[in-house]
Design a protein around this motif. Structure first.
Motif, short mmCIF file in Angstrom:
data_model
loop_
_atom_site.label_atom_id
_atom_site.label_comp_id
_atom_site.label_asym_id
_atom_site.label_seq_id
_atom_site.Cartn_x
_atom_site.Cartn_y
_atom_site.Cartn_z
N GLU A 106 0.86 -1.13 0.20
CA GLU A 106 0.07 -0.07 0.00
C GLU A 106 0.77 1.35 -0.09
OE1 GLU A 106 -3.92 0.68 2.43
OE2 GLU A 106 -2.05 1.49 3.75
N MET A 122 0.04 2.31 -9.08
CA MET A 122 0.13 1.66 -7.70
C MET A 122 -0.95 0.48 -7.97
SD MET A 122 -0.41 5.25 -5.42
CE MET A 122 -0.98 6.49 -6.88
N PHE A 136 -3.94 2.36 -2.71
CA PHE A 136 -3.67 3.94 -2.18
C PHE A 136 -4.54 4.17 -0.87
CE2 PHE A 136 -3.88 8.52 -2.17
CZ PHE A 136 -2.70 8.84 -1.93
#
Length: 366
Positions: A106, A122, A136
């Motif tokens: 994360e 991400m 995120f």
């Protein structure tokens, strides 16, 4: 109240799709555009793909007032979640080659403020053993803008923004959540979701327990798309010129608007729903939003200025421009799935099932 009014005043100069001047950067829009980031601070060069240590991304984000650039491209494989500091700017567009990505953990801005992130990938995935984390997380953060980012394989949520104030997610791809199979969860707000592509999620695209602008987005292969839920709160939603496109996983196309109860106030116009899964963009107007109270005007004074594209025009713009640049294997797969216009797509339980390289994460060559 002062901060809320300030965000409205600053956002009022919006004139064109992705092109106007705000504090964050030229082209920033929405409530997160007041973020100042670390543009006036020290420039920090990320010089390697290591999880930690000098020159690493983790070291780069460990202090405030930094403008972060990348001398390397490729994936940074996290051994644990990485926490951002306040007042930073992350310039993923500076990475060479295929760009920069974060995988297997994360990225967290929890409790932080004034953060600008652009062109960053991400992708959490199940290489992260902590299923309670997201791709995120900006819980209880304030003044955050995420632009031209790519999010995939989130386990708890893809984007978690519970308690977040003044946020924007724009021109980004939010695709293929695993675990809970959720897109984004926002509470407190206000928030702006603008020009994004959402692909193959069970629900929360987004879950908006706040005052929200949702403009020029494309949501594909949903089971439930725009959701308010049993919020026990009274919120307003400007839902303008979006296109909802059913896919193979869509069991009820009318769940483009989900759990929109009478305690929610909605201004909905220019939205379309393509429900027939025939491979052609041929939807019909869809602006009846559950049992919500109908607003005759947008709750946010900047919403109509943001909505410069029709829903059909937004489809073209989002397919062409959303996500981190240059577009990589995962994003190309997400876009091509949506471009099938109802004939392709599934909701995944792990990234490897996509069949993409690198165990489903795709390959980024630096």
């Amino acid at each position: 109240m002062i901060l809320f009014l300030q965000s409205l005043t600053i956002a009022a100069v919006t004139l064109t799709f992705g092109a106007h001047a705000q504090n964050a950067f030229s082209g920033a829009v929405g409530f997160g555009a007041i973020a100042t980031g670390g543009n006036s601070g020290t420039t920090y060069h990320v010089t390697n793909l290591n999880d930690s240590g000098t020159g690493s991304f983790r070291d780069a984000v460990s202090a405030s007032n930094r403008n972060i650039v990348f001398d390397v491209g490729g994936y940074i494989v996290l051994n644990s979640a990485v926490s951002l500091s306040s007042s930073i700017t992350i310039n993923g567009q500076t990475a060479p080659g295929d760009g920069i990505g974060i995988m297997a953990g994360e990225v967290s801005a929890s409790g932080k403020s004034n953060i600008i992130i652009r062109n960053l990938r991400m992708r959490q995935g199940n290489l992260d053993s902590d299923t309670g984390k997201s791709a995120f997380n900006m819980g209880s953060a304030s003044n955050v803008i995420l632009d031209h980012c790519s999010f995939a394989y989130g386990q708890w949520d893809t984007v978690d923004a519970v308690g977040a104030v003044n946020i924007t997610v724009s021109n980004s791809i939010i695709a293929f959540p695993i675990g809970q199979q959720f897109g984004a969860h926002v509470e407190t707000g206000p928030s702006t979701f603008y020009g994004n592509l959402w692909v193959s999620a069970h629900n929360r695209q987004p879950l908006s327990k706040d005052d929200t602008q949702f403009i020029n987005n494309v949501v594909y292969n949903y089971q439930a798309a725009y959701t308010s839920g049993n919020t026990a709160g009274y919120f307003s939603h400007d839902i303008i010129n979006n296109y909802f496109i059913a896919g193979p996983s869509t069991t009820s196309a009318s769940d483009a608007y989900y759990q929109m109860a009478a305690d929610q106030s909605v201004y909905a116009t220019g939205n379309y729903l393509d429900s027939n899964k025939d491979g052609v963009l041929n939807g019909a107007a869809s602006n009846t939003v559950g049992s919500s109270t109908v607003l005759s005007n947008p709750w946010a004074g900047t919403s109509l200025g943001l909505a410069t594209l029709t829903a059909a025009q937004a489809v073209t713009a989002v397919f062409d421009n959303a996500g981190a640049s240059p577009r990589d294997e995962v994003d190309a797969f997400a876009v091509s799935t949506a471009q099938s216009l109802g004939t392709s797509g599934k909701i995944y339980t792990n990234q490897a099932s996509t069949g993409l390289s690198n165990g489903g994460y795709g390959t980024l060559t630096g």
